[in-house]
Scaffold this motif. Structure first.
Motif, PDB file in Angstrom:
ATOM      1  N   SER A   1       0.829  -1.197   0.000  1.00 41.42           N
ATOM      2  CA  SER A   1       0.000   0.000   0.000  1.00 41.42           C
ATOM      3  C   SER A   1       0.871   1.257   0.000  1.00 41.42           C
ATOM      4  N   MET A   2       1.992   1.214   0.724  1.00 42.08           N
ATOM      5  CA  MET A   2       2.931   2.340   0.709  1.00 42.08           C
ATOM      6  C   MET A   2       3.509   2.545  -0.686  1.00 42.08           C
ATOM      7  N   VAL A   3       3.911   1.450  -1.330  1.00 44.79           N
ATOM      8  CA  VAL A   3       4.467   1.550  -2.690  1.00 44.79           C
ATOM      9  C   VAL A   3       3.441   2.202  -3.618  1.00 44.79           C
ATOM     10  N   ALA A   4       2.197   1.740  -3.519  1.00 46.33           N
ATOM     11  CA  ALA A   4       1.136   2.328  -4.345  1.00 46.33           C
ATOM     12  C   ALA A   4       0.937   3.801  -4.012  1.00 46.33           C
ATOM     13  N   ALA A   5       1.013   4.132  -2.728  1.00 45.57           N
ATOM     14  CA  ALA A   5       0.813   5.518  -2.305  1.00 45.57           C
ATOM     15  C   ALA A   5       1.918   6.427  -2.838  1.00 45.57           C
ATOM     16  N   PHE A   6       3.167   6.006  -2.679  1.00 46.10           N
ATOM     17  CA  PHE A   6       4.287   6.822  -3.162  1.00 46.10           C
ATOM     18  C   PHE A   6       4.244   6.971  -4.677  1.00 46.10           C
ATOM     19  N   LYS A   7       3.898   5.906  -5.390  1.00 45.48           N
ATOM     20  CA  LYS A   7       3.790   6.001  -6.843  1.00 45.48           C
ATOM     21  C   LYS A   7       2.669   6.973  -7.234  1.00 45.48           C
ATOM     22  N   SER A   8       1.544   6.900  -6.520  1.00 44.23           N
ATOM     23  CA  SER A   8       0.417   7.786  -6.821  1.00 44.23           C
ATOM     24  C   SER A   8       0.784   9.248  -6.598  1.00 44.23           C
ATOM     25  N   ALA A   9       1.561   9.501  -5.546  1.00 42.43           N
ATOM     26  CA  ALA A   9       1.915  10.882  -5.213  1.00 42.43           C
ATOM     27  C   ALA A   9       3.094  11.414  -6.012  1.00 42.43           C
ATOM     28  N   SER A  10       3.780  10.542  -6.725  1.00 42.35           N
ATOM     29  CA  SER A  10       4.963  10.971  -7.480  1.00 42.35           C
ATOM     30  C   SER A  10       4.620  11.454  -8.881  1.00 42.35           C
ATOM     31  N   GLY A  11       3.357  11.365  -9.251  1.00 50.28           N
ATOM     32  CA  GLY A  11       2.972  11.680 -10.623  1.00 50.28           C
ATOM     33  C   GLY A  11       2.719  13.142 -10.904  1.00 50.28           C
ATOM     34  N   GLY A  12       2.783  14.000  -9.879  1.00 54.93           N
ATOM     35  CA  GLY A  12       2.582  15.425 -10.099  1.00 54.93           C
ATOM     36  C   GLY A  12       1.138  15.826 -10.298  1.00 54.93           C
ATOM     37  N   GLY A  13       0.200  14.973  -9.912  1.00 55.72           N
ATOM     38  CA  GLY A  13      -1.217  15.282 -10.069  1.00 55.72           C
ATOM     39  C   GLY A  13      -1.842  15.810  -8.788  1.00 55.72           C
ATOM     40  N   LYS A  14      -3.076  15.417  -8.562  1.00 55.75           N
ATOM     41  CA  LYS A  14      -3.814  15.929  -7.415  1.00 55.75           C
ATOM     42  C   LYS A  14      -3.478  15.205  -6.111  1.00 55.75           C
ATOM     43  N   VAL A  15      -2.847  14.035  -6.200  1.00 55.31           N
ATOM     44  CA  VAL A  15      -2.370  13.345  -4.992  1.00 55.31           C
ATOM     45  C   VAL A  15      -1.027  13.956  -4.620  1.00 55.31           C
ATOM     46  N   VAL A  16      -0.979  14.673  -3.493  1.00 53.22           N
ATOM     47  CA  VAL A  16       0.213  15.472  -3.173  1.00 53.22           C
ATOM     48  C   VAL A  16       0.990  14.943  -1.976  1.00 53.22           C
ATOM     49  N   GLY A  17       0.509  13.888  -1.329  1.00 50.02           N
ATOM     50  CA  GLY A  17       1.222  13.394  -0.162  1.00 50.02           C
ATOM     51  C   GLY A  17       0.742  12.035   0.276  1.00 50.02           C
ATOM     52  N   VAL A  18       1.494  11.471   1.225  1.00 52.73           N
ATOM     53  CA  VAL A  18       1.241  10.130   1.749  1.00 52.73           C
ATOM     54  C   VAL A  18       1.120  10.223   3.264  1.00 52.73           C
ATOM     55  N   ASN A  19       0.253   9.396   3.849  1.00 49.66           N
ATOM     56  CA  ASN A  19       0.065   9.376   5.291  1.00 49.66           C
ATOM     57  C   ASN A  19      -0.138   7.939   5.743  1.00 49.66           C
ATOM     58  N   ILE A  20      -0.223   7.746   7.061  1.00 49.09           N
ATOM     59  CA  ILE A  20      -0.559   6.449   7.640  1.00 49.09           C
ATOM     60  C   ILE A  20      -1.642   6.696   8.678  1.00 49.09           C
ATOM     61  N   VAL A  21      -2.671   5.844   8.696  1.00 52.07           N
ATOM     62  CA  VAL A  21      -3.808   6.053   9.584  1.00 52.07           C
ATOM     63  C   VAL A  21      -4.097   4.781  10.374  1.00 52.07           C
ATOM     64  N   GLY A  22      -5.015   4.898  11.328  1.00 55.76           N
ATOM     65  CA  GLY A  22      -5.383   3.782  12.187  1.00 55.76           C
ATOM     66  C   GLY A  22      -4.992   4.091  13.621  1.00 55.76           C
ATOM     67  N   GLN A  23      -5.781   3.618  14.564  1.00 51.64           N
ATOM     68  CA  GLN A  23      -5.528   3.920  15.969  1.00 51.64           C
ATOM     69  C   GLN A  23      -4.113   3.478  16.353  1.00 51.64           C
ATOM     70  N   GLU A  24      -3.343   4.407  16.856  1.00 55.80           N
ATOM     71  CA  GLU A  24      -1.921   4.180  17.108  1.00 55.80           C
ATOM     72  C   GLU A  24      -1.670   3.305  18.336  1.00 55.80           C
ATOM     73  N   SER A  25      -2.652   3.191  19.217  1.00 56.10           N
ATOM     74  CA  SER A  25      -2.446   2.471  20.479  1.00 56.10           C
ATOM     75  C   SER A  25      -2.802   0.990  20.414  1.00 56.10           C
ATOM     76  N   THR A  26      -3.293   0.507  19.276  1.00 57.25           N
ATOM     77  CA  THR A  26      -3.662  -0.904  19.189  1.00 57.25           C
ATOM     78  C   THR A  26      -2.412  -1.790  19.175  1.00 57.25           C
ATOM     79  N   HIS A  27      -2.620  -3.079  19.411  1.00 60.56           N
ATOM     80  CA  HIS A  27      -1.496  -4.015  19.497  1.00 60.56           C
ATOM     81  C   HIS A  27      -0.667  -4.028  18.214  1.00 60.56           C
ATOM     82  N   VAL A  28      -1.319  -4.157  17.064  1.00 63.26           N
ATOM     83  CA  VAL A  28      -0.585  -4.227  15.793  1.00 63.26           C
ATOM     84  C   VAL A  28       0.154  -2.918  15.524  1.00 63.26           C
ATOM     85  N   SER A  29      -0.504  -1.794  15.772  1.00 60.22           N
ATOM     86  CA  SER A  29       0.131  -0.496  15.536  1.00 60.22           C
ATOM     87  C   SER A  29       1.392  -0.339  16.363  1.00 60.22           C
ATOM     88  N   MET A  30       1.333  -0.736  17.627  1.00 60.21           N
ATOM     89  CA  MET A  30       2.490  -0.605  18.501  1.00 60.21           C
ATOM     90  C   MET A  30       3.575  -1.614  18.127  1.00 60.21           C
TER      91      MET A  30
END
Length: 504
Positions: free
Chosen positions: A282-311
């Motif tokens: 998903s990160m690879v897809a995100a960076f590729k999408s944002a590298s094209g100079g279009g309306k996608v201008v950045g990448v982020n990560i979401v989801g509750q940070e305190s959950t077991h998997v996140s930590m």
């Protein structure tokens, strides 16, 4: 003769220029006077133990606020709008679970029943039953959380569970949703939104999962594994098509949004709750999408940070970001980092999230950053953000609701004290049922910055946007004109109020 004529022409031009120069000086002086009058009026609104909240609300509703840089599309739409989408999609709401029914067979069966026997309701039927409406809005948002006596989940659980309720209707009707957000932004004098719009596509690879967890603490070996995985994804034509389709869908939804009054750009994001192969692809897809100079201008990560998997996977995720930032150095990264409070995780979990987002993932902006005071390298974080001009995105309402962080306990006091740039943003205004104007009211009434700091904060939201320089210049000039009109209006209002006070 020619020299005499040339000298005469120069004198004439110089004389002609004097009135123009003189004309500029009063205009500048007038703008400065309007700004000073606005600053004095604002100072009266925040003075004393009880700031004048109603007047502050009017003040900040009218004040140009530049942009909203920490903004989630799905969480920004109000429940009422999602209910309208419900009918458009031919769906219904189960009045026992308050979840959206998507099974067409079940929906057809329910609609064949008499109205009194239906268990799945249209939006009109939800509104017609006040009990159902109240129960639904309390699950799909935080409405009435602080002023009703019903049993309810902890606020962080309620907040993050809302997305599961309205998810089936938030994943469609994008054009209508974006137009609704645009209309609301224009109404409260917001000229730019940078919204976290859609999650980038991903694939699963159990073998990569096992290797990534095994190599998480071996940077050199992990780097080789990530490069091998990225090269495999780049050879995958199906994956490449999913990225192209993803970008096309964003472009289609964005048609008709930008105009002379308003601009919107889009961040794509990854979900930190998934397995490593899903997150990395998903990160690879995100960076590729944002590298094209279009309306996608950045990448982020979401989801509750305190959950077991996140930590558990936090450092691994940061290393993945850092790897891709080297491959795509021009792609901007805004990072949810440090959205944690004491007690949400063991104390050692509060020690490193912002630090790694900056030093490992190389984030260009930090979202939330509320565990700052607990971080082991807090002084270094403050120095780095100040020196490298990395802003923090402040979300007062959601920080207070989700984590109980507010007032003097909010680290914005530290960021301000040590010169770290910041922007004020909404996070999920539809879930927490507020506006960007209200965030400014909260900030002003709690921390009492002077007017020039509040004005700078508005400009910061354009300065730190993930936009080309030309776009920032355009939006800044637009903001200049809006502030000139706003300050003229406030100065006149203050003068009228002062005259009425003297008459009394």
């Amino acid at each position: 003769m020619q020299n005499i004529l040339s000298r005469s022409l120069l004198v004439a031009l110089a004389v002609a220029a004097v009135p123009a120069a003189m004309a500029k000086e009063p205009a500048t002086a007038s703008r400065q006077a309007m700004e000073a009058a606005t600053a004095r009026h604002y100072a009266t609104l925040i003075a004393g133990d009880e700031p004048k909240l109603a007047e502050l609300t009017m003040f900040f509703t009218q004040m140009p606020k530049g942009g909203d840089l920490h903004h989630h599309y799905s969480g920004a739409i109000y429940v009422e709008q999602y209910l309208d989408f419900l009918d458009r999609q031919g769906l219904c709401v189960n009045k026992q679970s308050y979840r959206v029914e998507t099974d067409k067979t079940v929906i057809a069966s329910e609609r064949a029943k008499p109205a009194k026997e239906r268990n799945c309701l249209s939006s009109a039927e939800v509104y017609a039953d006040d009990y159902t409406w109240r129960e639904l809005v309390q699950r799909w948002s935080n409405k009435d959380f602080d002023n009703h006596g019903a049993l309810q989940p902890p606020p962080d659980r309620l907040f993050f569970q809302t997305f599961g309720y309205f998810g089936p209707v938030s994943n469609a009707n994008f054009k209508e949703g974006l137009q609704e957000l645009k209309k609301r932004a224009i109404a409260e004098n917001v000229s730019y939104i940078e919204t976290m719009f859609k999650m980038s596509p991903f694939v699963s690879n159990p073998e990569f999962d096992a290797r990534a967890w095994q190599l998480a603490n071996d940077d050199a070996a992990l780097d080789i594994e990530l490069r091998r995985a990225m090269e495999g994804l780049e050879r995958d034509t199906v994956f490449a098509k999913s990225i192209a389709d993803f970008v096309a869908k964003i472009d289609e939804a964005a048609e008709g949004i930008d105009d002379e009054r308003f601009t919107m750009r889009y961040q794509t994001y990854v979900l930190r709750l998934l397995n490593p192969s899903q997150v990395f692809s998903s990160m690879v897809a995100a960076f590729k999408s944002a590298s094209g100079g279009g309306k996608v201008v950045g990448v982020n990560i979401v989801g509750q940070e305190s959950t077991h998997v996140s930590m558990r996977d936090y450092t691994l995720h940061m290393k993945m970001f850092g790897f891709l930032k080297k491959v795509y150095p021009n792609v901007k990264v805004a990072m949810h980092a440090g959205e944690l409070a004491m007690g949400e995780v063991p104390p050692e979990g509060l020690k490193f999230h912002i630090d790694q987002a900056l030093s490992v993932a190389r984030a260009d902006r930090i979202g939330h950053g509320i565990d700052l005071a607990h971080e082991a390298n807090a002084p270094g974080i403050l120095r780095k953000m100040r020196a490298e001009d990395i802003p923090v995105e402040i979300n007062l309402t959601s920080n207070s609701f989700i984590s109980g962080i507010k007032g003097e306990n909010h680290p914005v006091t530290l960021y301000r004290k040590y010169g770290v740039p910041y922007v004020i943003s909404t996070d999920d205004a539809g879930v927490t049922r507020h506006t960007l104007s209200q965030e400014y009211v909260l900030f002003a009434s709690r921390y009492k910055p002077d007017y020039l700091e509040m004005k700078k904060t508005s400009y910061n939201s354009i300065r730190y946007a993930f936009l080309p320089a030309a776009e920032k210049t355009r939006l800044t000039r637009q903001l200049d004109a809006r502030f000139a009109a706003f300050e003229t209006g406030v100065a006149a209002l203050a003068k009228t109020a002062a005259a009425r006070t003297r008459k009394r």
